[in-house]
Motif scaffolding. Structure first.
Motif, PDB file in Angstrom:
ATOM      1  N   SER A   1     -22.708 -64.790  24.418  1.00 29.68           N
ATOM      2  CA  SER A   1     -21.262 -64.941  24.243  1.00 29.68           C
ATOM      3  C   SER A   1     -20.553 -65.141  25.574  1.00 29.68           C
ATOM      4  O   SER A   1     -19.632 -65.957  25.690  1.00 29.68           O
ATOM      5  CB  SER A   1     -20.692 -63.711  23.535  1.00 29.68           C
ATOM      6  OG  SER A   1     -21.238 -63.584  22.242  1.00 29.68           O
ATOM      7  N   VAL A   2     -20.976 -64.400  26.587  1.00 31.95           N
ATOM      8  CA  VAL A   2     -20.389 -64.561  27.916  1.00 31.95           C
ATOM      9  C   VAL A   2     -20.683 -65.960  28.446  1.00 31.95           C
ATOM     10  O   VAL A   2     -19.817 -66.598  29.063  1.00 31.95           O
ATOM     11  CB  VAL A   2     -20.906 -63.465  28.881  1.00 31.95           C
ATOM     12  CG1 VAL A   2     -20.549 -63.775  30.321  1.00 31.95           C
ATOM     13  CG2 VAL A   2     -20.359 -62.111  28.484  1.00 31.95           C
ATOM     14  N   GLY A   3     -21.873 -66.474  28.182  1.00 35.24           N
ATOM     15  CA  GLY A   3     -22.214 -67.830  28.597  1.00 35.24           C
ATOM     16  C   GLY A   3     -21.309 -68.866  27.934  1.00 35.24           C
ATOM     17  O   GLY A   3     -20.855 -69.818  28.589  1.00 35.24           O
ATOM     18  N   ARG A   4     -21.041 -68.681  26.639  1.00 33.22           N
ATOM     19  CA  ARG A   4     -20.145 -69.611  25.946  1.00 33.22           C
ATOM     20  C   ARG A   4     -18.725 -69.524  26.511  1.00 33.22           C
ATOM     21  O   ARG A   4     -18.063 -70.544  26.719  1.00 33.22           O
ATOM     22  CB  ARG A   4     -20.158 -69.326  24.440  1.00 33.22           C
ATOM     23  CG  ARG A   4     -21.432 -69.811  23.754  1.00 33.22           C
ATOM     24  CD  ARG A   4     -21.306 -69.791  22.238  1.00 33.22           C
ATOM     25  NE  ARG A   4     -21.060 -68.455  21.708  1.00 33.22           N
ATOM     26  CZ  ARG A   4     -22.012 -67.603  21.317  1.00 33.22           C
ATOM     27  NH1 ARG A   4     -23.283 -67.953  21.418  1.00 33.22           N
ATOM     28  NH2 ARG A   4     -21.700 -66.419  20.837  1.00 33.22           N
ATOM     29  N   LEU A   5     -18.271 -68.302  26.762  1.00 30.77           N
ATOM     30  CA  LEU A   5     -16.939 -68.141  27.367  1.00 30.77           C
ATOM     31  C   LEU A   5     -16.876 -68.799  28.733  1.00 30.77           C
ATOM     32  O   LEU A   5     -15.872 -69.421  29.100  1.00 30.77           O
ATOM     33  CB  LEU A   5     -16.601 -66.657  27.503  1.00 30.77           C
ATOM     34  CG  LEU A   5     -16.009 -65.960  26.294  1.00 30.77           C
ATOM     35  CD1 LEU A   5     -15.859 -64.470  26.583  1.00 30.77           C
ATOM     36  CD2 LEU A   5     -14.671 -66.567  25.928  1.00 30.77           C
TER      37      LEU A   5
ATOM     38  N   GLY B   1     -14.676 -71.646  32.403  1.00 32.84           N
ATOM     39  CA  GLY B   1     -15.113 -71.889  33.774  1.00 32.84           C
ATOM     40  C   GLY B   1     -15.535 -70.583  34.425  1.00 32.84           C
ATOM     41  O   GLY B   1     -15.163 -69.491  33.995  1.00 32.84           O
ATOM     42  N   SER B   2     -16.321 -70.694  35.466  1.00 28.60           N
ATOM     43  CA  SER B   2     -16.855 -69.494  36.115  1.00 28.60           C
ATOM     44  C   SER B   2     -16.166 -69.211  37.447  1.00 28.60           C
ATOM     45  O   SER B   2     -16.639 -68.396  38.228  1.00 28.60           O
ATOM     46  CB  SER B   2     -18.357 -69.642  36.336  1.00 28.60           C
ATOM     47  OG  SER B   2     -18.616 -70.761  37.160  1.00 28.60           O
ATOM     48  N   ASP B   3     -15.055 -69.891  37.711  1.00 31.64           N
ATOM     49  CA  ASP B   3     -14.382 -69.740  39.003  1.00 31.64           C
ATOM     50  C   ASP B   3     -13.499 -68.503  39.083  1.00 31.64           C
ATOM     51  O   ASP B   3     -13.294 -67.964  40.162  1.00 31.64           O
ATOM     52  CB  ASP B   3     -13.525 -70.975  39.304  1.00 31.64           C
ATOM     53  CG  ASP B   3     -14.375 -72.228  39.444  1.00 31.64           C
ATOM     54  OD1 ASP B   3     -15.574 -72.088  39.742  1.00 31.64           O
ATOM     55  OD2 ASP B   3     -13.836 -73.327  39.255  1.00 31.64           O
TER      56      ASP B   3
ATOM     57  N   ARG C   1     -19.338 -61.295  33.867  1.00 26.09           N
ATOM     58  CA  ARG C   1     -20.745 -61.673  34.039  1.00 26.09           C
ATOM     59  C   ARG C   1     -21.501 -60.567  34.790  1.00 26.09           C
ATOM     60  O   ARG C   1     -22.606 -60.186  34.409  1.00 26.09           O
ATOM     61  CB  ARG C   1     -20.821 -62.999  34.790  1.00 26.09           C
ATOM     62  CG  ARG C   1     -22.198 -63.439  35.221  1.00 26.09           C
ATOM     63  CD  ARG C   1     -23.166 -63.683  34.121  1.00 26.09           C
ATOM     64  NE  ARG C   1     -22.831 -64.890  33.397  1.00 26.09           N
ATOM     65  CZ  ARG C   1     -23.399 -65.223  32.256  1.00 26.09           C
ATOM     66  NH1 ARG C   1     -24.302 -64.444  31.715  1.00 26.09           N
ATOM     67  NH2 ARG C   1     -23.069 -66.322  31.648  1.00 26.09           N
ATOM     68  N   ALA C   2     -20.907 -60.036  35.852  1.00 23.69           N
ATOM     69  CA  ALA C   2     -21.556 -58.979  36.637  1.00 23.69           C
ATOM     70  C   ALA C   2     -21.713 -57.699  35.811  1.00 23.69           C
ATOM     71  O   ALA C   2     -22.758 -57.042  35.872  1.00 23.69           O
ATOM     72  CB  ALA C   2     -20.757 -58.692  37.905  1.00 23.69           C
ATOM     73  N   ASP C   3     -20.692 -57.362  35.030  1.00 26.93           N
ATOM     74  CA  ASP C   3     -20.781 -56.156  34.198  1.00 26.93           C
ATOM     75  C   ASP C   3     -21.876 -56.285  33.145  1.00 26.93           C
ATOM     76  O   ASP C   3     -22.618 -55.338  32.880  1.00 26.93           O
ATOM     77  CB  ASP C   3     -19.441 -55.864  33.516  1.00 26.93           C
ATOM     78  CG  ASP C   3     -18.374 -55.390  34.489  1.00 26.93           C
ATOM     79  OD1 ASP C   3     -18.737 -55.013  35.627  1.00 26.93           O
ATOM     80  OD2 ASP C   3     -17.187 -55.404  34.119  1.00 26.93           O
ATOM     81  N   ALA C   4     -21.993 -57.460  32.544  1.00 31.71           N
ATOM     82  CA  ALA C   4     -23.053 -57.684  31.559  1.00 31.71           C
ATOM     83  C   ALA C   4     -24.429 -57.579  32.217  1.00 31.71           C
ATOM     84  O   ALA C   4     -25.360 -56.990  31.647  1.00 31.71           O
ATOM     85  CB  ALA C   4     -22.873 -59.040  30.885  1.00 31.71           C
TER      86      ALA C   4
END
Length: 96
Positions: free
Chosen positions: A20-24, A29-31, A39-42
């Motif tokens: 789900s985080v990847g889809r978000l 965007g990852s900026d 992402r870091a928390d996951a």
């Protein structure tokens, strides 16, 4: 449920979270700081569950601390040459 079953269920949930985080991340965007934090928390959760799995896989025998033998012989006086006795003043001086 056993501990193993619970850990497996948590791992499945974390895998779903990661997808789900990847889809978000693709949509937003990852900026941004917020996305990097999510992402870091996951990733930290995933690492923590892996450590927990390792800890439960080891036998549950309590470990006794290693005993350290302290000799009865006096310490070498050369260790204390450049120090003062706390609260007593310098060595070889008399108190008032």
């Amino acid at each position: 449920m056993s501990v193993h079953d619970d850990l497996t269920a948590v791992q499945r949930c974390l895998d779903d979270l990661s997808r789900s985080v990847g889809r978000l991340e693709q949509q937003l965007g990852s900026d941004g700081l917020e996305m990097r934090r999510v992402r870091a928390d996951a990733a930290h959760l995933k690492e923590s569950v892996a450590l927990l799995r390792e800890a439960t896989a080891q036998p549950a025998t309590p470990r006794r601390p290693e005993l350290l033998t302290i000799p009865d012989t006096p310490y070498d006086d050369s260790l204390w040459i450049d120090t003062d006795d706390e609260g007593l003043g310098a060595r070889h001086r008399h108190a008032p």
